[in-house]
Design a protein around this motif. Structure first.
Motif, PDB file in Angstrom:
ATOM      1  N   MET A  11       5.365 -17.427  17.948  1.00  0.00           N
ATOM      2  CA  MET A  11       4.961 -16.720  16.735  1.00  0.00           C
ATOM      3  C   MET A  11       4.905 -17.698  15.583  1.00  0.00           C
ATOM      4  SD  MET A  11       4.729 -13.475  17.353  1.00  0.00           S
ATOM      5  CE  MET A  11       5.246 -12.221  18.471  1.00  0.00           C
ATOM      6  N   ASN A  12       3.901 -17.535  14.739  1.00  0.00           N
ATOM      7  CA  ASN A  12       3.815 -18.370  13.547  1.00  0.00           C
ATOM      8  C   ASN A  12       4.924 -18.016  12.571  1.00  0.00           C
ATOM      9  OD1 ASN A  12       1.583 -19.699  14.501  1.00  0.00           O
ATOM     10  ND2 ASN A  12       0.112 -18.413  13.404  1.00  0.00           N
ATOM     11  N   GLU A  13       5.283 -16.767  12.557  1.00  0.00           N
ATOM     12  CA  GLU A  13       6.320 -16.306  11.641  1.00  0.00           C
ATOM     13  C   GLU A  13       7.614 -16.138  12.420  1.00  0.00           C
ATOM     14  OE1 GLU A  13       5.547 -16.267   8.496  1.00  0.00           O
ATOM     15  OE2 GLU A  13       3.481 -16.673   9.008  1.00  0.00           O
ATOM     16  N   ILE A  14       8.712 -16.503  11.843  1.00  0.00           N
ATOM     17  CA  ILE A  14      10.010 -16.418  12.504  1.00  0.00           C
ATOM     18  C   ILE A  14      10.325 -14.979  12.899  1.00  0.00           C
ATOM     19  CG2 ILE A  14      12.490 -16.689  12.148  1.00  0.00           C
ATOM     20  CD1 ILE A  14      11.795 -19.123  10.390  1.00  0.00           C
ATOM     21  N   GLY A  15      10.027 -14.026  12.027  1.00  0.00           N
ATOM     22  CA  GLY A  15      10.375 -12.634  12.283  1.00  0.00           C
ATOM     23  C   GLY A  15       9.381 -11.887  13.132  1.00  0.00           C
ATOM     24  N   GLY A  16       8.285 -12.471  13.561  1.00  0.00           N
ATOM     25  CA  GLY A  16       7.308 -11.761  14.370  1.00  0.00           C
ATOM     26  C   GLY A  16       6.044 -11.453  13.592  1.00  0.00           C
ATOM     27  N   GLN A  17       5.352 -10.409  14.021  1.00  0.00           N
ATOM     28  CA  GLN A  17       4.083 -10.024  13.400  1.00  0.00           C
ATOM     29  C   GLN A  17       4.316  -9.478  11.994  1.00  0.00           C
ATOM     30  OE1 GLN A  17       1.014 -10.439  14.744  1.00  0.00           O
ATOM     31  NE2 GLN A  17       2.041 -11.522  16.391  1.00  0.00           N
ATOM     32  N   PRO A  18       3.399  -9.784  11.067  1.00  0.00           N
ATOM     33  CA  PRO A  18       3.545  -9.245   9.708  1.00  0.00           C
ATOM     34  C   PRO A  18       3.321  -7.733   9.684  1.00  0.00           C
ATOM     35  CG  PRO A  18       1.510 -10.511   9.916  1.00  0.00           C
ATOM     36  CD  PRO A  18       2.255 -10.665  11.199  1.00  0.00           C
ATOM     37  N   ASN A  19       3.934  -7.074   8.735  1.00  0.00           N
ATOM     38  CA  ASN A  19       3.811  -5.627   8.552  1.00  0.00           C
ATOM     39  C   ASN A  19       2.873  -5.353   7.389  1.00  0.00           C
ATOM     40  OD1 ASN A  19       6.061  -4.669  10.398  1.00  0.00           O
ATOM     41  ND2 ASN A  19       7.118  -6.140   9.121  1.00  0.00           N
ATOM     42  N   ARG A  20       2.194  -4.194   7.419  1.00  0.00           N
ATOM     43  CA  ARG A  20       1.263  -3.837   6.348  1.00  0.00           C
ATOM     44  C   ARG A  20       1.415  -2.383   5.939  1.00  0.00           C
ATOM     45  NH1 ARG A  20      -3.844  -7.354   6.211  1.00  0.00           N
ATOM     46  NH2 ARG A  20      -4.358  -5.898   4.580  1.00  0.00           N
ATOM     47  N   ILE A  21       1.326  -2.169   4.643  1.00  0.00           N
ATOM     48  CA  ILE A  21       1.159  -0.822   4.104  1.00  0.00           C
ATOM     49  C   ILE A  21      -0.221  -0.844   3.477  1.00  0.00           C
ATOM     50  CG2 ILE A  21       1.937   0.872   2.412  1.00  0.00           C
ATOM     51  CD1 ILE A  21       4.751  -0.265   2.752  1.00  0.00           C
ATOM     52  N   GLU A  22      -1.145  -0.106   4.075  1.00  0.00           N
ATOM     53  CA  GLU A  22      -2.547  -0.165   3.671  1.00  0.00           C
ATOM     54  C   GLU A  22      -2.814   0.614   2.382  1.00  0.00           C
ATOM     55  OE1 GLU A  22      -4.910  -2.020   4.966  1.00  0.00           O
ATOM     56  OE2 GLU A  22      -3.703  -2.748   6.624  1.00  0.00           O
ATOM     57  N   LYS A  23      -3.968   0.315   1.789  1.00  0.00           N
ATOM     58  CA  LYS A  23      -4.447   0.991   0.584  1.00  0.00           C
ATOM     59  C   LYS A  23      -4.497   2.497   0.856  1.00  0.00           C
ATOM     60  CE  LYS A  23      -8.265   0.636  -2.663  1.00  0.00           C
ATOM     61  NZ  LYS A  23      -9.529  -0.002  -2.954  1.00  0.00           N
ATOM     62  N   ASN A  24      -4.255   3.286  -0.158  1.00  0.00           N
ATOM     63  CA  ASN A  24      -4.240   4.753  -0.093  1.00  0.00           C
ATOM     64  C   ASN A  24      -3.057   5.296   0.715  1.00  0.00           C
ATOM     65  OD1 ASN A  24      -6.620   4.916  -1.623  1.00  0.00           O
ATOM     66  ND2 ASN A  24      -7.847   4.615   0.223  1.00  0.00           N
ATOM     67  N   THR A  25      -2.036   4.468   0.963  1.00  0.00           N
ATOM     68  CA  THR A  25      -0.819   4.913   1.630  1.00  0.00           C
ATOM     69  C   THR A  25       0.315   4.867   0.623  1.00  0.00           C
ATOM     70  OG1 THR A  25      -1.561   4.005   3.734  1.00  0.00           O
ATOM     71  CG2 THR A  25       0.788   4.442   3.516  1.00  0.00           C
ATOM     72  N   LYS A  26       1.092   5.957   0.563  1.00  0.00           N
ATOM     73  CA  LYS A  26       2.238   6.026  -0.339  1.00  0.00           C
ATOM     74  C   LYS A  26       3.488   6.227   0.501  1.00  0.00           C
ATOM     75  CE  LYS A  26      -0.455   8.073  -4.039  1.00  0.00           C
ATOM     76  NZ  LYS A  26      -0.682   9.246  -4.872  1.00  0.00           N
ATOM     77  N   ILE A  27       4.491   5.393   0.242  1.00  0.00           N
ATOM     78  CA  ILE A  27       5.756   5.482   0.975  1.00  0.00           C
ATOM     79  C   ILE A  27       6.896   5.579  -0.017  1.00  0.00           C
ATOM     80  CG2 ILE A  27       7.366   4.244   2.479  1.00  0.00           C
ATOM     81  CD1 ILE A  27       5.029   3.144   3.976  1.00  0.00           C
TER      82      ILE A  27
END
Length: 160
Positions: A11-27
């Motif tokens: 993996m390029n990143e130590i923690g694994g795959q990057p995470n995403r919160i996409e546009k028009n999503t509210k958390i």
């Protein structure tokens, strides 16, 4: 014959795959991750990661963020704790409190925050800042910021 295909993937990143919160999503809530995180939507809560946080142009976070590096194009309101580099793009709007080791601000960014900068040895330089980057850029061009101790925090600005 097929041994090249069976090599373990790194993996390029130590923690694994990057995470995403996409546009028009509210958390609403808290996020804990070891991987990088990109927010293009809206988050009302806290983010804690041992990776990088990216707030996209339409992204917004209201809460506390703890990370190693951060790139901000969108908006942030709250407490931002970056253990290495915070990079503010020209469209960024930051409000609240910020603690960083290194800070890069593009002209046009708005940085209305109380900022603490940690030196290499963990010593911190404290400064209350309430200005936009356009004002900041003018200040830097005239000789840099003055901390509350009167020390020149960043030297004269260099033309790019």
């Amino acid at each position: 014959m097929f041994s090249d295909n069976k090599k373990p993937r790194t993996m390029n990143e130590i923690g694994g795959q990057p995470n995403r919160i996409e546009k028009n999503t509210k958390i609403k809530g808290d996020i804990v991750s070891e991987a990088d995180f990109r927010i293009d939507g809206k988050l009302d809560g806290n983010v804690k990661t041992s990776g990088k946080v990216v707030i996209g142009k339409d992204g917004y976070i209201h809460g506390k963020v703890e990370c190693v590096n951060a790139d901000i194009e969108g908006s942030f309101n709250g407490e931002l704790l970056v253990s290495d580099l915070l990079s503010l793009k020209s469209s960024a709007v930051i409000e609240g409190t910020v603690a960083v080791t290194k800070l890069a601000v593009e002209p046009g960014a708005t940085f209305n925050a109380s900022c603490t900068m940690k030196g290499k040895g963990g010593a911190s330089l404290s400064s209350s800042t309430s200005s936009s980057a356009s004002t900041t850029a003018k200040t830097a061009a005239t000789g840099g910021f003055k901390s509350s101790l009167g020390n020149n925090v960043n030297g004269p600005a260099k033309a790019s």
